[in-house]
Design a protein around this motif. Sequence first.
Motif, PDB file in Angstrom:
ATOM      1  N   THR A 151     -12.767 -33.918  74.768  1.00 17.73           N
ATOM      2  CA  THR A 151     -12.020 -34.098  76.010  1.00 17.73           C
ATOM      3  C   THR A 151     -12.647 -35.238  76.805  1.00 17.73           C
ATOM      4  N   ALA A 152     -11.833 -36.173  77.245  1.00 16.59           N
ATOM      5  CA  ALA A 152     -12.346 -37.374  77.903  1.00 16.59           C
ATOM      6  C   ALA A 152     -12.288 -37.236  79.412  1.00 16.59           C
ATOM      7  N   GLY A 153     -13.245 -37.877  80.088  1.00 16.99           N
ATOM      8  CA  GLY A 153     -13.211 -38.018  81.532  1.00 16.99           C
ATOM      9  C   GLY A 153     -12.430 -39.254  81.905  1.00 16.99           C
ATOM     10  N   ILE A 154     -12.695 -39.803  83.112  1.00 15.71           N
ATOM     11  CA  ILE A 154     -11.916 -40.964  83.551  1.00 15.71           C
ATOM     12  C   ILE A 154     -12.262 -42.218  82.762  1.00 15.71           C
ATOM     13  N   ASP A 155     -13.393 -42.223  82.036  1.00 15.16           N
ATOM     14  CA  ASP A 155     -13.766 -43.402  81.252  1.00 15.16           C
ATOM     15  C   ASP A 155     -13.102 -43.429  79.882  1.00 15.16           C
ATOM     16  N   GLY A 156     -12.400 -42.358  79.501  1.00 14.24           N
ATOM     17  CA  GLY A 156     -11.696 -42.324  78.218  1.00 14.24           C
ATOM     18  C   GLY A 156     -12.557 -42.042  77.012  1.00 14.24           C
ATOM     19  N   VAL A 157     -13.876 -41.843  77.196  1.00 11.66           N
ATOM     20  CA  VAL A 157     -14.777 -41.593  76.073  1.00 11.66           C
ATOM     21  C   VAL A 157     -14.686 -40.129  75.660  1.00 11.66           C
ATOM     22  N   LYS A 158     -14.365 -39.887  74.383  1.00 10.41           N
ATOM     23  CA  LYS A 158     -14.209 -38.525  73.884  1.00 10.41           C
ATOM     24  C   LYS A 158     -15.383 -38.070  73.028  1.00 10.41           C
ATOM     25  N   ARG A 170      -3.762 -23.740  85.880  1.00  8.91           N
ATOM     26  CA  ARG A 170      -5.127 -23.775  86.394  1.00  8.91           C
ATOM     27  C   ARG A 170      -5.613 -25.225  86.424  1.00  8.91           C
ATOM     28  N   PRO A 171      -6.162 -25.687  87.565  1.00  6.88           N
ATOM     29  CA  PRO A 171      -6.658 -27.068  87.629  1.00  6.88           C
ATOM     30  C   PRO A 171      -8.070 -27.174  87.053  1.00  6.88           C
ATOM     31  N   LEU A 172      -8.279 -28.154  86.204  1.00  5.07           N
ATOM     32  CA  LEU A 172      -9.598 -28.453  85.677  1.00  5.07           C
ATOM     33  C   LEU A 172     -10.027 -29.836  86.140  1.00  5.07           C
ATOM     34  N   GLY A 173     -11.323 -30.010  86.298  1.00  7.00           N
ATOM     35  CA  GLY A 173     -11.887 -31.316  86.610  1.00  7.00           C
ATOM     36  C   GLY A 173     -12.835 -31.729  85.493  1.00  7.00           C
ATOM     37  N   ILE A 174     -12.446 -32.720  84.704  1.00 10.04           N
ATOM     38  CA  ILE A 174     -13.217 -33.103  83.515  1.00 10.04           C
ATOM     39  C   ILE A 174     -14.139 -34.267  83.844  1.00 10.04           C
ATOM     40  N   PRO A 175     -15.464 -34.055  83.869  1.00  5.64           N
ATOM     41  CA  PRO A 175     -16.391 -35.183  84.090  1.00  5.64           C
ATOM     42  C   PRO A 175     -16.473 -36.062  82.837  1.00  5.64           C
ATOM     43  N   GLY A 185     -15.204 -36.484  94.035  1.00  3.65           N
ATOM     44  CA  GLY A 185     -13.766 -36.714  94.133  1.00  3.65           C
ATOM     45  C   GLY A 185     -13.041 -36.405  92.839  1.00  3.65           C
ATOM     46  N   ILE A 186     -11.708 -36.417  92.934  1.00  2.93           N
ATOM     47  CA  ILE A 186     -10.851 -36.043  91.803  1.00  2.93           C
ATOM     48  C   ILE A 186      -9.842 -37.163  91.570  1.00  2.93           C
ATOM     49  N   MET A 187      -9.740 -37.606  90.315  1.00  5.55           N
ATOM     50  CA  MET A 187      -8.785 -38.648  89.950  1.00  5.55           C
ATOM     51  C   MET A 187      -7.597 -37.999  89.251  1.00  5.55           C
ATOM     52  N   GLU A 188      -6.394 -38.186  89.838  1.00  6.03           N
ATOM     53  CA  GLU A 188      -5.182 -37.623  89.252  1.00  6.03           C
ATOM     54  C   GLU A 188      -4.063 -38.649  89.322  1.00  6.03           C
ATOM     55  N   PRO A 191     -19.175 -40.641  88.790  1.00  6.22           N
ATOM     56  CA  PRO A 191     -17.770 -41.031  88.996  1.00  6.22           C
ATOM     57  C   PRO A 191     -16.916 -39.797  89.262  1.00  6.22           C
ATOM     58  N   PRO A 192     -15.682 -39.966  89.725  1.00  7.06           N
ATOM     59  CA  PRO A 192     -14.802 -38.809  89.959  1.00  7.06           C
ATOM     60  C   PRO A 192     -14.483 -38.081  88.647  1.00  7.06           C
ATOM     61  N   VAL A 193     -14.054 -36.844  88.775  1.00  7.92           N
ATOM     62  CA  VAL A 193     -13.612 -36.079  87.611  1.00  7.92           C
ATOM     63  C   VAL A 193     -12.126 -36.330  87.383  1.00  7.92           C
ATOM     64  N   ARG A 194     -11.691 -36.132  86.157  1.00  9.35           N
ATOM     65  CA  ARG A 194     -10.265 -36.308  85.824  1.00  9.35           C
ATOM     66  C   ARG A 194      -9.560 -34.967  85.923  1.00  9.35           C
ATOM     67  N   ARG A 195      -8.490 -34.917  86.717  1.00 14.26           N
ATOM     68  CA  ARG A 195      -7.738 -33.683  86.913  1.00 14.26           C
ATOM     69  C   ARG A 195      -6.838 -33.406  85.712  1.00 14.26           C
ATOM     70  N   VAL A 196      -6.958 -32.205  85.172  1.00 14.24           N
ATOM     71  CA  VAL A 196      -6.125 -31.745  84.065  1.00 14.24           C
ATOM     72  C   VAL A 196      -5.603 -30.360  84.430  1.00 14.24           C
ATOM     73  N   TRP A 197      -4.330 -30.124  84.162  1.00  9.77           N
ATOM     74  CA  TRP A 197      -3.719 -28.826  84.445  1.00  9.77           C
ATOM     75  C   TRP A 197      -3.463 -28.094  83.137  1.00  9.77           C
ATOM     76  N   ILE A 198      -3.923 -26.841  83.063  1.00  8.08           N
ATOM     77  CA  ILE A 198      -3.695 -26.034  81.872  1.00  8.08           C
ATOM     78  C   ILE A 198      -2.992 -24.749  82.275  1.00  8.08           C
ATOM     79  N   PRO A 199      -2.151 -24.183  81.402  1.00  6.16           N
ATOM     80  CA  PRO A 199      -1.451 -22.933  81.760  1.00  6.16           C
ATOM     81  C   PRO A 199      -2.398 -21.744  81.747  1.00  6.16           C
ATOM     82  N   LYS A 200      -2.163 -20.808  82.663  1.00  7.68           N
ATOM     83  CA  LYS A 200      -2.896 -19.553  82.654  1.00  7.68           C
ATOM     84  C   LYS A 200      -2.273 -18.622  81.623  1.00  7.68           C
TER      85      LYS A 200
END
Length: 571
Positions: free
Chosen positions: A73-80, A117-122, A214-217, A101-110
């Motif tokens: 799973t990648a953050g805002i830099d795209g590195v997986k 559910r909102p996730l913040g991926i560093p 912060g959160i990047m979305e 850096p900010p985390v990348r906002r990802v939404w996943i179903p409950k």
Amino acid sequence: MTSVGTAPTYRWQDLPWKAIEQEVFRLQTRIYNAAQRGDEKGVWKLQKLLRNSWSARCLAVRKITQDNQGKHTAGIDGVKSLTPDQRLALVEDLKHDRRPPPVRRVWIPKPGKPEQRPLGIPTVRDRAAQTLVRLVLEPAWEATFEPNSYGFRPGRSCHDAIVALYLSLHLTAKWVLDADIAQCFDRIDHQALLDKLSTFPSLRRRIKGWLKAGIMEEGQLFPNAAGTPQGGPLSPLLANVALHGLETAITSQWKTKEKPAVIRFADDFVILHSDRDQLLQAKQIAEAWLRDLGLTLKPSKTRIAHTLHPQHDESPGFNFLGFSVRQYPVGKTHTGKTSHGQPLGFKTLIQPSKEAVKTHLRQTAHIIRTHRAVSQETLIAHLNPLFRGWAKYYSTMVAKATFQRVDSVVYQMLCRWTKRRHPRKAMRWIVTKYWHTDQGRWTFRTTDGKTLFKPAYTPIRRHTKVQGTRSPYDGDWLYWAARRGRHPELPTRVATLLKRQRGRCVWCHHHFKDEDLLEVDHILPASQGGTDKGDNLQLLHRHGHDVKTARDRATSVPLTRTASLRSRMRG
């Protein structure tokens, strides 16, 4: 232990992981013991030593880039993912504190719910840095956390919380406050959390930077004024730190003999007491205590009920962690007795909740519906992991009748699946083609023996709750290895290998810990004629399995480790 500033001359796959883990765990155990003694200066000194150690940085990078299930799973830099050389470079880079850096906002179903559910991926680097901080902070907090806190803690699980519920209820009918904190991870007050952490200044600044990053979305940056975004390795520990003290705040207010029982799993908790007025008082204390953290109870998911008697057209009992907890009135011959030999007049049953059963059947129906054109063997391969995991989760309580009802519904689904494939065939012909006897039982299986797992055949085995405030950092390997082997959700094959290997990895000879990822390996690879029989299987850490697989494919890879690396470990 020192750090190396020059380019390393060794390879990632040749690192001595046993020595690295021993060094890290030795320091963690010292931190745990110092925290138990109340030696705050000693804790800080050891935490700084661990944070700066080369072994801890290596272990943190491995957990994120190699062991973690979500490592791609990648953050805002795209590195997986990282190559072995990049992992070594990251180990050296973790010596330096950088502005996160900010985390990348990802939404996943409950699961089973329409909400998301909102996730913040560093970024990968920040995930490794947060894992390093978790390795530093967790031992001290494990020595501090309350005994009835079970969520997101090593060596503890939801099954421990359910058994704690049973032990509190099985002799007395009680009132219960079934509470849920509204958006707990997103609303925790940063200042209150940092004050409660009470750590040394440089680490406090580091954690504050992650909280305020912060959160990047969708290309837009949003400030993060409160909360610990889910998705980072440190977030569960920070949430537990924030909620630490809730049980003590409630129980310390009582001077009577009977105190409320508080059982918490992450942000879900229940309060039990035999008197309704006392329970309402406990609720007020909990609401006031949570208010200081910027948190409130969610009205739609918070209710007061009685475990035995219905109240205002509401059925008795409550749901917790997918289980239905309820007491039923019974006659003299079907009831337990008090410590004085008096009949209780009721029995306590903890079963899979109706909502959990409906969710499971919906998932089953979805798999069957989306695999209409596949072979029977392929359908079985998709259904078995779902059935095994679901049955294992509920196999510690009263679930046999529920398993049988679920099997009956699944049989009807499979009949429709087979009838659709052969609309012109009689049902008798369809049954003889797709159902065969296995040890005298009719099962959905192929002619070559691929069999659908049936939850009804899962044995019910009671789970033993973890003792008091015990933690894996206390160093009692025999106790924790035995508990790992008896965990209800552990696959039978893995449990058998774990027992045979006495809780140790045969590759690195290190004990398996609760959070380690275990993988079954073929001693003689299947590509070289190895079989799936038990004598050709062994249990390895994931990182050890990766190395063994690579060396099976290239047997010329040297197995030695450099002397310079060992000297660094001693340094």
